[in-house]
Design a protein around this motif. Structure first.
Motif, PDB file in Angstrom:
ATOM      1  N   ILE A  72      -2.032   4.678   6.591  1.00 29.01           N
ATOM      2  CA  ILE A  72      -2.639   5.551   5.569  1.00 29.01           C
ATOM      3  C   ILE A  72      -3.105   6.862   6.212  1.00 29.01           C
ATOM      4  CG2 ILE A  72      -4.613   5.800   4.004  1.00 29.01           C
ATOM      5  CD1 ILE A  72      -4.357   2.693   3.554  1.00 29.01           C
ATOM      6  N   SER A  73      -3.768   6.762   7.371  1.00 29.96           N
ATOM      7  CA  SER A  73      -4.261   7.953   8.069  1.00 29.96           C
ATOM      8  C   SER A  73      -3.117   8.869   8.484  1.00 29.96           C
ATOM      9  CB  SER A  73      -5.060   7.546   9.311  1.00 29.96           C
ATOM     10  OG  SER A  73      -6.142   6.738   8.953  1.00 29.96           O
ATOM     11  N   ILE A 128      -5.043  -5.115   9.042  1.00 26.05           N
ATOM     12  CA  ILE A 128      -5.869  -4.110   8.370  1.00 26.05           C
ATOM     13  C   ILE A 128      -5.889  -2.808   9.174  1.00 26.05           C
ATOM     14  CG2 ILE A 128      -8.235  -3.549   7.664  1.00 26.05           C
ATOM     15  CD1 ILE A 128      -8.504  -6.622   7.029  1.00 26.05           C
ATOM     16  N   ALA A 129      -6.042  -2.926  10.488  1.00 26.74           N
ATOM     17  CA  ALA A 129      -6.105  -1.730  11.343  1.00 26.74           C
ATOM     18  C   ALA A 129      -4.812  -0.931  11.275  1.00 26.74           C
ATOM     19  CB  ALA A 129      -6.410  -2.143  12.788  1.00 26.74           C
ATOM     20  N   TYR A 130      -3.667  -1.601  11.382  1.00 25.25           N
ATOM     21  CA  TYR A 130      -2.399  -0.868  11.372  1.00 25.25           C
ATOM     22  C   TYR A 130      -2.092  -0.266   9.999  1.00 25.25           C
ATOM     23  CZ  TYR A 130      -1.030  -1.700  16.158  1.00 25.25           C
ATOM     24  OH  TYR A 130      -0.967  -1.672  17.527  1.00 25.25           O
ATOM     25  N   CYS A 131      -2.475  -0.944   8.946  1.00 21.50           N
ATOM     26  CA  CYS A 131      -2.280  -0.350   7.611  1.00 21.50           C
ATOM     27  C   CYS A 131      -3.197   0.855   7.425  1.00 21.50           C
ATOM     28  CB  CYS A 131      -2.492  -1.397   6.526  1.00 21.50           C
ATOM     29  SG  CYS A 131      -1.124  -2.588   6.463  1.00 21.50           S
ATOM     30  N   THR A 132      -4.396   0.794   7.987  1.00 23.65           N
ATOM     31  CA  THR A 132      -5.295   1.947   7.957  1.00 23.65           C
ATOM     32  C   THR A 132      -4.698   3.106   8.756  1.00 23.65           C
ATOM     33  OG1 THR A 132      -7.210   0.480   7.733  1.00 23.65           O
ATOM     34  CG2 THR A 132      -7.643   2.737   8.487  1.00 23.65           C
ATOM     35  N   ILE A 133      -4.083   2.805   9.887  1.00 22.84           N
ATOM     36  CA  ILE A 133      -3.396   3.838  10.672  1.00 22.84           C
ATOM     37  C   ILE A 133      -2.255   4.436   9.854  1.00 22.84           C
ATOM     38  CG2 ILE A 133      -1.897   4.235  12.675  1.00 22.84           C
ATOM     39  CD1 ILE A 133      -3.648   2.151  14.170  1.00 22.84           C
ATOM     40  N   THR A 159       3.238   2.852   8.937  1.00 25.04           N
ATOM     41  CA  THR A 159       2.641   1.633   9.484  1.00 25.04           C
ATOM     42  C   THR A 159       3.605   0.947  10.440  1.00 25.04           C
ATOM     43  OG1 THR A 159       1.301   1.341   7.497  1.00 25.04           O
ATOM     44  CG2 THR A 159       1.583  -0.586   8.895  1.00 25.04           C
ATOM     45  N   TYR A 176      -4.685   3.831  19.103  1.00 28.02           N
ATOM     46  CA  TYR A 176      -5.411   2.642  18.650  1.00 28.02           C
ATOM     47  C   TYR A 176      -5.336   1.529  19.697  1.00 28.02           C
ATOM     48  CZ  TYR A 176      -6.109  -1.850  16.397  1.00 28.02           C
ATOM     49  OH  TYR A 176      -6.501  -3.139  16.128  1.00 28.02           O
ATOM     50  N   LEU A 218       0.810  -1.225   0.000  1.00 28.80           N
ATOM     51  CA  LEU A 218       0.000   0.000   0.000  1.00 28.80           C
ATOM     52  C   LEU A 218       0.847   1.280   0.000  1.00 28.80           C
ATOM     53  CD1 LEU A 218      -2.719  -1.072   2.589  1.00 28.80           C
ATOM     54  CD2 LEU A 218      -2.980  -0.895   0.103  1.00 28.80           C
TER      55      LEU A 218
END
Length: 196
Positions: A96-97, A89-94, A58, A178, A52
């Motif tokens: 990206i954020s 998924i959560a850490y990759c979303t973090i 991440t 998180y 990503l």
């Protein structure tokens, strides 16, 4: 794969060899269990984050949030695989954020300190949170995990203050936030009895 069974067998062999009993055996078993899950989870996160193009934020979030998780516990799914997939998924979303917050300069020093303070309070009130698969029965271990969790947040805050890289700062703070949110009772399937 039954991570709890593997950790129990390894702990039994180690504690018998070292002539440990009771609390020491549980502490070693818990450490082995969390280490196995951390290694597999980290590999999964790194692979997806690389794909990503958010590897740096991440990995920083995982280093801070994942270390806090090992000390504080938190929400669990009914299988380690589900937990690892959700964490990935959560850490990759973090990641990206954090990258977006950094690019658009949406967080300032005050808000980052406030978020870290919220994480500290959640850990102070709620940690450690265990799981049905790996309960923490030892009061000594509960105390050690709580003190270690709080100490880690304080050390993290000092490390964050020493860096000049805003992306590292945002990623670290979001990782801590998180993980501290996963301690909330709403995310945990059973009430954890604590003596502290």
């Amino acid at each position: 794969m039954k991570f709890a069974v593997i950790s129990e067998k390894l702990a039994k062999g180690l504690t018998e060899e070292l002539d440990f009993i009771g609390d020491e055996k549980e502490i070693i078993s818990y450490a082995i269990y969390t280490t196995l899950l951390s290694i597999i989870g980290t590999i999964m996160v790194v692979c997806l984050a690389y794909f990503l193009n958010v590897l740096k934020p991440t990995v920083i979030a995982v280093l801070f949030g994942g270390t806090l998780r090992r000390l504080s516990g938190g929400a669990h799914f009914n299988t380690p695989l589900k937990c690892l997939l959700f964490g990935t998924i959560a850490y990759c979303t973090i990641g990206i954020s954090a990258k977006l917050l950094f690019i658009y300069e949406l967080l300032n020093q005050t808000s980052l300190l406030t978020v870290t303070g919220i994480a500290f309070l959640l850990v102070l009130i709620l940690a450690p949170v265990d799981s049905p698969a790996k309960p923490i029965n030892s009061k000594k271990l509960q105390i050690v995990l709580k003190i270690s969790s709080l100490g880690f947040i304080i050390i993290s805050l000092l490390l964050i203050r020493l860096t000049n890289d805003p992306l590292i700062i945002v990623s670290a703070v979001l990782g801590l936030l998180y993980q501290s949110i996963t301690l909330l009772p709403i995310f945990n399937r059973k009430e954890v009895k604590k003596s502290i």
